[in-house]
Design a protein around this motif. Structure first.
Motif, PDB file in Angstrom:
ATOM      1  N   GLU A 223       0.841  -1.193   0.000  1.00 15.56           N
ATOM      2  CA  GLU A 223       0.000   0.000   0.000  1.00 15.56           C
ATOM      3  C   GLU A 223       0.876   1.242   0.000  1.00 15.56           C
ATOM      4  OE1 GLU A 223       0.032  -2.297   2.344  1.00 15.56           O
ATOM      5  OE2 GLU A 223      -1.953  -3.129   2.721  1.00 15.56           O
TER       6      GLU A 223
ATOM      7  N   ARG B  43      -0.250   4.389   1.617  1.00 17.02           N
ATOM      8  CA  ARG B  43      -0.354   4.441   3.075  1.00 17.02           C
ATOM      9  C   ARG B  43       0.988   4.232   3.748  1.00 17.02           C
ATOM     10  NH1 ARG B  43      -4.545  -0.107   3.993  1.00 17.02           N
ATOM     11  NH2 ARG B  43      -4.026   0.264   6.163  1.00 17.02           N
ATOM     12  N   SER B  44       2.046   4.107   2.987  1.00 16.35           N
ATOM     13  CA  SER B  44       3.335   3.895   3.637  1.00 16.35           C
ATOM     14  C   SER B  44       4.262   5.103   3.493  1.00 16.35           C
ATOM     15  CB  SER B  44       4.014   2.630   3.112  1.00 16.35           C
ATOM     16  OG  SER B  44       4.776   2.905   1.978  1.00 16.35           O
ATOM     17  N   LEU B  45       3.840   6.102   2.707  1.00 17.38           N
ATOM     18  CA  LEU B  45       4.608   7.349   2.643  1.00 17.38           C
ATOM     19  C   LEU B  45       3.909   8.374   3.528  1.00 17.38           C
ATOM     20  CD1 LEU B  45       5.165   7.390  -1.214  1.00 17.38           C
ATOM     21  CD2 LEU B  45       6.876   6.877   0.507  1.00 17.38           C
ATOM     22  N   PHE B  46       4.703   9.195   4.210  1.00 15.29           N
ATOM     23  CA  PHE B  46       4.124  10.185   5.107  1.00 15.29           C
ATOM     24  C   PHE B  46       3.562  11.339   4.280  1.00 15.29           C
ATOM     25  CE2 PHE B  46       7.380   7.942   7.466  1.00 15.29           C
ATOM     26  CZ  PHE B  46       6.699   7.587   8.616  1.00 15.29           C
ATOM     27  N   PRO B  47       2.228  11.519   4.289  1.00 15.05           N
ATOM     28  CA  PRO B  47       1.637  12.511   3.380  1.00 15.05           C
ATOM     29  C   PRO B  47       1.968  13.956   3.760  1.00 15.05           C
ATOM     30  CG  PRO B  47      -0.061  11.534   4.776  1.00 15.05           C
ATOM     31  CD  PRO B  47       1.205  10.781   5.035  1.00 15.05           C
ATOM     32  N   TRP B  48       2.417  14.181   4.989  1.00 11.89           N
ATOM     33  CA  TRP B  48       2.743  15.553   5.399  1.00 11.89           C
ATOM     34  C   TRP B  48       4.192  15.914   5.103  1.00 11.89           C
ATOM     35  CZ3 TRP B  48       0.783  11.785   8.602  1.00 11.89           C
ATOM     36  CH2 TRP B  48       1.717  11.103   9.391  1.00 11.89           C
ATOM     37  N   MET B  49       4.926  14.984   4.486  1.00  5.44           N
ATOM     38  CA  MET B  49       6.317  15.256   4.147  1.00  5.44           C
ATOM     39  C   MET B  49       6.504  15.194   2.638  1.00  5.44           C
ATOM     40  SD  MET B  49       8.484  13.008   6.818  1.00  5.44           S
ATOM     41  CE  MET B  49       8.200  13.119   8.559  1.00  5.44           C
TER      42      MET B  49
ATOM     43  N   LEU C  16      13.949  10.894   6.375  1.00  6.03           N
ATOM     44  CA  LEU C  16      13.562  10.632   7.765  1.00  6.03           C
ATOM     45  C   LEU C  16      14.242   9.407   8.395  1.00  6.03           C
ATOM     46  CD1 LEU C  16      11.849  11.388  10.218  1.00  6.03           C
ATOM     47  CD2 LEU C  16       9.997  10.035   9.241  1.00  6.03           C
ATOM     48  N   PRO C  17      14.216   8.235   7.714  1.00  7.42           N
ATOM     49  CA  PRO C  17      14.884   7.079   8.334  1.00  7.42           C
ATOM     50  C   PRO C  17      16.387   7.306   8.504  1.00  7.42           C
ATOM     51  CG  PRO C  17      13.497   6.387   6.512  1.00  7.42           C
ATOM     52  CD  PRO C  17      13.537   7.871   6.469  1.00  7.42           C
TER      53      PRO C  17
ATOM     54  N   TYR D 187       4.986  16.473  -2.963  1.00  7.59           N
ATOM     55  CA  TYR D 187       4.391  15.623  -1.939  1.00  7.59           C
ATOM     56  C   TYR D 187       4.004  14.295  -2.596  1.00  7.59           C
ATOM     57  CZ  TYR D 187       4.186  19.370   1.467  1.00  7.59           C
ATOM     58  OH  TYR D 187       4.531  20.342   2.368  1.00  7.59           O
TER      59      TYR D 187
ATOM     60  N   TRP E 220       1.434  12.491  -2.564  1.00 10.36           N
ATOM     61  CA  TRP E 220       0.091  12.403  -3.142  1.00 10.36           C
ATOM     62  C   TRP E 220      -0.043  13.197  -4.432  1.00 10.36           C
ATOM     63  CZ3 TRP E 220      -1.015  17.504  -2.480  1.00 10.36           C
ATOM     64  CH2 TRP E 220      -0.507  18.131  -1.344  1.00 10.36           C
TER      65      TRP E 220
ATOM     66  N   GLN F  49       4.804   6.796  -6.672  1.00  8.40           N
ATOM     67  CA  GLN F  49       4.818   6.709  -5.203  1.00  8.40           C
ATOM     68  C   GLN F  49       5.561   5.458  -4.757  1.00  8.40           C
ATOM     69  OE1 GLN F  49       1.052   7.363  -3.157  1.00  8.40           O
ATOM     70  NE2 GLN F  49       0.371   8.698  -4.795  1.00  8.40           N
TER      71      GLN F  49
ATOM     72  N   ALA G 270       8.899   4.919  -2.376  1.00 11.13           N
ATOM     73  CA  ALA G 270       9.057   3.967  -1.267  1.00 11.13           C
ATOM     74  C   ALA G 270      10.305   3.102  -1.482  1.00 11.13           C
ATOM     75  CB  ALA G 270       7.814   3.091  -1.151  1.00 11.13           C
TER      76      ALA G 270
ATOM     77  N   ARG H 223      13.344   5.209  -0.760  1.00 14.04           N
ATOM     78  CA  ARG H 223      13.542   5.344   0.687  1.00 14.04           C
ATOM     79  C   ARG H 223      14.240   4.111   1.242  1.00 14.04           C
ATOM     80  NH1 ARG H 223       8.285   6.411   4.175  1.00 14.04           N
ATOM     81  NH2 ARG H 223       7.771   4.355   3.379  1.00 14.04           N
TER      82      ARG H 223
END
Lengths: 266, 268
Positions: free
Chosen positions: A85, A88-94, A102-103, A134, A136, A143, A147, A150
């Motif tokens: 998914e 749902r695995s990427l941070f939408p606010w970043m 981030l990691p 972003y 989204w 997307q 992932a 990342r």
């Protein structure tokens, strides 16, 4: 080949209110350093349960997972996971860049090196210009590339992929499959790729592990003796590809009814 | 004020301001015209109210009454937000605590906060502590309950992703929990803002020697009707200003959320 990742007698049962569900019965296999292994099985074969146990996200009920000689009790530092998914695995606010960084921040990578890793990772998935967007704002395939970027930037020794391309269109899927092969060959990581798609498993893997229906055991550990250079058209029209596919296909068909007759299904 | 996206983009700067102020301006003109000939003691002409406004508020009262009110409001509101988010995160992330606390929370939330004023007066007197406590006690709930809901609703794939990349403890709170719950937190904060203003006024009406609520009641008791109306006008303006500021804050914090939601609508 010494195993980098060892799964020994892995068992997982879920406690429901009134009964116990046996999801994974007894799994034992090893993945060698630098190998690309695929796991296929019919739907409901406990593939995701297995992967979560390997990733240290779920505690097994029995047996153990050993990564580089150390038993896995929580998410190991040298492992990255790509989920199905992507949305749902990427941070939408970043932004894309922040998501990849981030990691690395968490791993206390120096700022300068973080910048390099993010840029390299984006470049390697063909999204060099998308860093400021972003997630989204991107298409599904892009997307999932983010992932993957990342995960790659994290420089893991093992990359787990849980049906990563199940939700993208066929064209994008083919591109992402080739991207996975390319990154694996170039970066020399170990990849464990879970899928329900038999063709995908044969096309990608050096080995294909076939799982039975739940309670899960390994039915076969098949070596994919196709040439190392794979190409969507040529490889898929190779007679050997067809043979392997047919073989795995019949195994998966058997897998669905593997436990029938032996005992009543739970 | 909600407008359709194409209308929103069409309205820039001055144009947008005009759109925003058109109706208030019309209402003020109506008020002015309809009361211009008024001889009613209770509904004086707007002209009288406005001239009272200047005299009443651009004076010592600005420092003696308006400022203390605003400071109490700020202290109470910030207290409610901080406490609400803290407890909300705790309750939202732990199922056991949630089950344990839920009935109590529902009860406490149902208690109308002004009823606490007489009780709190016994413990904390009639000073700022009482007023701030009343504001906190009343506006805490929307923040707390919304935060708890937002934290509970964190996507499990996102949570797994964060865990697999070693995001735990404070980093998890800062990078995953708070941003993920921010839309709900902001919703709670918006509700808390209007409750805070109401409670500020009420707490000052009860027992006080300064503040907007106190002053308005004093005017009413002294039959200083235009001054009383001007106080109400000032409160309205204060609320309006705070709501505008909040809107800007919200747009900033939740910019990602609007885009994300639109993208999701487009996909499904």
């Amino acid at each position: 080949m010494t195993a980098l990742l060892d799964v020994c007698g892995l068992r997982k049962t879920y406690q429901a209110a009134d009964r116990t569900v046996e999801a994974v019965r007894d799994l034992t296999f090893g993945i060698g350093d630098g190998e690309l292994a695929c796991i296929v099985g019919p739907s409901g074969a406990g593939k995701t349960t297995l992967l979560k146990c390997v990733a240290g996200l779920l505690a097994p009920s029995g047996g153990e997972v050993v990564l580089e000689g150390r038993p896995v009790h929580g998410p190991p530092e040298n492992m990255a996971v790509v989920f199905q998914e992507y949305g749902r695995s990427l941070f939408p606010w970043m932004t894309v860049e922040q998501n990849i960084e981030l990691p690395l921040k968490q791993k206390k990578v120096a700022k300068r090196r973080r910048g390099e890793l993010v840029a390299e990772a984006l470049e390697s998935v063909g999204l060099a210009d998308a860093g400021g967007a972003y997630p989204w704002q991107l298409s599904g395939g892009m997307q999932q590339r983010v992932a993957i970027a990342r995960a790659v930037a994290y420089e893991p020794s093992v990359l787990l992929m849980d049906e990563p391309f199940a939700a993208v269109d066929a064209q994008t899927r083919a591109e992402l499959e080739d991207l996975t092969r390319e990154l694996w060959q170039r970066l020399g990581m170990t990849v464990l790729f879970v899928t329900h798609d038999i063709e995908e498993a044969v096309y990608l893997g050096q080995r294909v592990l076939v799982l039975s229906a739940a309670p899960t055991v390994i039915m076969e550990d098949a070596v994919i003796d196709l040439p190392a250079e794979r190409e969507q058209l040529a490889t898929r029209s190779d007679p050997r590809f067809a043979e392997l596919r047919a073989h795995i296909y019949s195994l998966v068909q058997q897998a669905k009814t593997y436990h029938d007759g032996a005992e009543p299904r739970s | 004020m909600r407008t359709a996206p194409h209308v929103r983009t069409a309205l820039h700067g001055a144009g947008r301001l005009a759109y925003l102020l058109a109706l208030p301006a019309i209402l003020l003109v109506l008020w002015w015209v309809l009361t211009a000939q008024s001889t009613s003691f209770y509904f004086p002409p707007l002209r009288t109210i406005l001239s009272a406004f200047g005299k009443t508020w651009f004076s010592d009262r600005l420092m003696d009454d308006v400022l203390p009110s605003v400071l109490r409001l700020a202290a109470g509101y910030v207290g409610a937000v901080v406490l609400g988010v803290a407890i909300g995160v705790l309750i939202g992330s732990n199922r056991r605590i949630r089950l344990l606390a839920e009935p109590v929370l529902e009860f406490l939330r149902a208690v109308p906060p002004p009823v606490l004023i007489p009780v709190l007066m016994l413990f904390t007197g009639i000073g700022d502590t009482m007023k701030i406590t009343v504001i906190v006690a009343g506006s805490l709930w929307p923040v707390l309950l919304n935060t708890a809901e937002g934290v509970r609703a964190i996507d499990d794939v996102l949570a797994d992703t964060a865990r697999s990349y070693g995001l735990t403890g404070a980093a998890r709170l800062r990078r995953l929990v708070l941003p993920s719950a921010s839309p709900q937190i902001v919703t709670g904060m918006r509700q808390a803002l209007s409750i805070s203003i109401i409670l500020m006024v009420i707490s000052e009406m009860f027992a006080s020697s300064s503040g907007l609520g106190y002053t308005i009641v004093q005017f009413q008791r002294g039959f200083a009707v235009p001054e009383m109306w001007s106080g109400i006008l000032l409160l309205g303006l204060l609320g309006f200003l705070l709501s505008l500021l909040f809107g800007r804050f919200e747009a900033r914090v939740l910019r990602w959320h609007r885009g994300w939601r639109q993208a999701q609508k487009g996909e499904s």
